[in-house]
Write an enzyme that holds these catalytic residues in place. Structure first.
Site, mmCIF file in Angstrom:
data_model
loop_
_atom_site.group_PDB
_atom_site.id
_atom_site.type_symbol
_atom_site.label_atom_id
_atom_site.label_comp_id
_atom_site.label_asym_id
_atom_site.label_seq_id
_atom_site.Cartn_x
_atom_site.Cartn_y
_atom_site.Cartn_z
ATOM 1 N N ASN A 9 0.868 -1.177 0.000
ATOM 2 C CA ASN A 9 0.000 0.000 0.000
ATOM 3 C C ASN A 9 0.906 1.229 0.000
ATOM 4 O OD1 ASN A 9 -1.779 2.056 0.515
ATOM 5 N ND2 ASN A 9 -2.355 1.364 2.568
ATOM 6 N N TRP A 10 1.037 1.838 -1.169
ATOM 7 C CA TRP A 10 1.986 2.957 -1.311
ATOM 8 C C TRP A 10 1.442 4.264 -0.730
ATOM 9 C CZ3 TRP A 10 4.084 2.268 -7.038
ATOM 10 C CH2 TRP A 10 4.770 1.045 -7.117
ATOM 11 N N LYS A 11 0.168 4.262 -0.365
ATOM 12 C CA LYS A 11 -0.469 5.474 0.176
ATOM 13 C C LYS A 11 -0.170 6.672 -0.746
ATOM 14 C CE LYS A 11 -0.295 3.357 4.681
ATOM 15 N NZ LYS A 11 -0.256 3.503 6.122
ATOM 16 N N HIS A 95 -9.689 1.059 4.682
ATOM 17 C CA HIS A 95 -8.410 1.277 5.372
ATOM 18 C C HIS A 95 -8.661 2.222 6.561
ATOM 19 C CE1 HIS A 95 -4.367 2.621 6.300
ATOM 20 N NE2 HIS A 95 -3.944 1.520 5.691
ATOM 21 N N GLU A 97 -7.087 4.665 7.667
ATOM 22 C CA GLU A 97 -6.892 6.086 7.368
ATOM 23 C C GLU A 97 -8.135 6.660 6.678
ATOM 24 O OE1 GLU A 97 -3.115 5.657 5.389
ATOM 25 O OE2 GLU A 97 -2.225 5.120 7.316
ATOM 26 N N GLU A 167 -5.562 -4.993 10.376
ATOM 27 C CA GLU A 167 -4.542 -3.960 10.600
ATOM 28 C C GLU A 167 -4.860 -3.210 11.892
ATOM 29 O OE1 GLU A 167 -2.496 -2.718 6.688
ATOM 30 O OE2 GLU A 167 -4.298 -1.527 6.881
ATOM 31 N N GLY A 173 2.172 2.369 10.696
ATOM 32 C CA GLY A 173 3.093 3.492 10.552
ATOM 33 C C GLY A 173 3.779 3.896 11.846
ATOM 34 N N SER A 212 3.167 -2.078 10.310
ATOM 35 C CA SER A 212 4.622 -2.131 10.529
ATOM 36 C C SER A 212 5.231 -3.497 10.216
ATOM 37 C CB SER A 212 4.976 -1.682 11.953
ATOM 38 O OG SER A 212 4.574 -0.340 12.152
ATOM 39 N N GLY A 233 2.762 -1.105 4.322
ATOM 40 C CA GLY A 233 2.762 0.318 3.974
ATOM 41 C C GLY A 233 4.187 0.803 3.785
ATOM 42 N N GLY A 234 4.751 1.415 4.816
ATOM 43 C CA GLY A 234 6.074 2.046 4.745
ATOM 44 C C GLY A 234 7.139 1.194 4.062
HETATM 45 P P1 PGA Z 1 2.627 0.337 7.658
HETATM 46 O O1 PGA Z 1 1.188 0.535 6.956
HETATM 47 O O2 PGA Z 1 3.216 -0.943 7.113
HETATM 48 O O3 PGA Z 1 3.413 1.555 7.284
HETATM 49 O O4 PGA Z 1 2.382 0.240 9.128
HETATM 50 C C1 PGA Z 1 0.325 -0.547 6.732
HETATM 51 C C2 PGA Z 1 -0.960 -0.048 6.107
HETATM 52 O O5 PGA Z 1 -1.422 1.037 6.453
HETATM 53 O O6 PGA Z 1 -1.553 -0.741 5.251
#
Ligand code: PGA
Length: 251
Positions: A9-11, A95, A97, A167, A173, A212, A233-234
């Site tokens: 997930n590149w956001k 998600h 967010e 998640e 994050g 994470s 994500g990251g």
């Molecule tokens: P993260 O994000 O790996 O940076 O914690 C995961 C996500 O939001 O899908």
């Protein structure tokens, strides 16, 4: 046998040039990782170029969200059919967010899930609790409410064509990862919740862990019985980290 899936997930990160570098590295790594279903989720403007950079290598492309509406006067929104039209195969719905920053409700997430499937996309349904909810012992109640809202809207049969991502919001994050045991406990609870409706679908649906995931914790997470891969994500922004995470999946 459930598939093992590692999704990036590149956001709201990246540029045309950065994405191309990252995708080129993934294409080179893909033959050695044929036992993992890789999916990347760039932002909307880059879906088409990502799809063409990945042509023929088996890595899928998905979008990070979708409108619940089929078409019309919804300025700024993108429909599921449009995503299909540019050869997306998957879309993330719910998600955390989107839920917290854009106030998406369980009902809206369910509507997006339905719209995605009607257009032939595979929804990746995200569920997860906040730190306060976990500390109050409400993890299962929160996750089940998120799951039940979708089951009630679309029926259990629709879960034969989706991916679930657990998640925990406190792990996204933050560098804090759920321990493999904490994650496994919730994954197993999700599967049992689905099994109340259909044992065979519960056994079939892939449940990814997200929050994470890094090269150094991926193998312990993926070794758990009910963890079928990760939503990253990251660490998905660094091609080599993402490739190492994919390599943590046992053949
Ligand atoms: P993260 O994000 O790996 O940076 O914690 C995961 C996500 O939001 O899908």
């Amino acid at each position: 046998m459930r598939p093992t899936i590692v999704a990036g997930n590149w956001k709201m990160h990246g540029s045309f040039a950065e994405n191309l570098d990252r995708l080129t590295a993934l294409v080179a790594a893909a033959p050695a990782l044929a036992h993992v279903q890789m999916i990347v989720f760039p932002t909307f403007p880059y879906l088409v170029s990502a799809r063409s950079a990945l042509a023929g290598c088996g890595i899928e492309v998905g979008a990070q969200t979708v409108s619940e509406y089929a078409q019309g006067a919804y300025t700024g929104e993108v429909s599921a059919q449009m995503l299909r039209d540019v050869q997306c195969s998957h879309v993330i719905v719910g998600h955390s967010e989107r839920r917290s920053l854009f106030a998406e409700s369980n009902a809206q997430v369910a509507a997006k899930f339905m719209a995605a499937q009607q257009a032939g996309l595979v929804p990746v349904l995200c569920v997860g609790e906040s730190l306060t909810e976990r500390e109050n012992g409400a993890t299962e109640a929160v996750v089940f409410a998120q799951l039940d809202a979708v089951i009630e809207a679309v029926g259990i049969g629709a879960f034969a064509r989706c991916i679930i991502a657990y998640e925990p919001v406190w792990a996204i994050g933050t560098g804090l990862t759920a321990t493999p045991e904490q994650a496994q406990a919730v994954h197993s609870a999700i599967r049992q919740r689905l099994a109340k409706h259909s044992e065979s679908i519960a056994q079939r649906v892939a449940i990814l862990y997200g929050g994470s995931v890094k090269p150094d914790n991926a193998s312990a997470l993926f070794a758990q019985a009910d963890i079928d891969g990760g939503l990253v994500g990251g660490a998905s922004l660094q091609a080599q980290d993402f490739i190492q995470i994919c390599s943590a999946v046992e053949k």
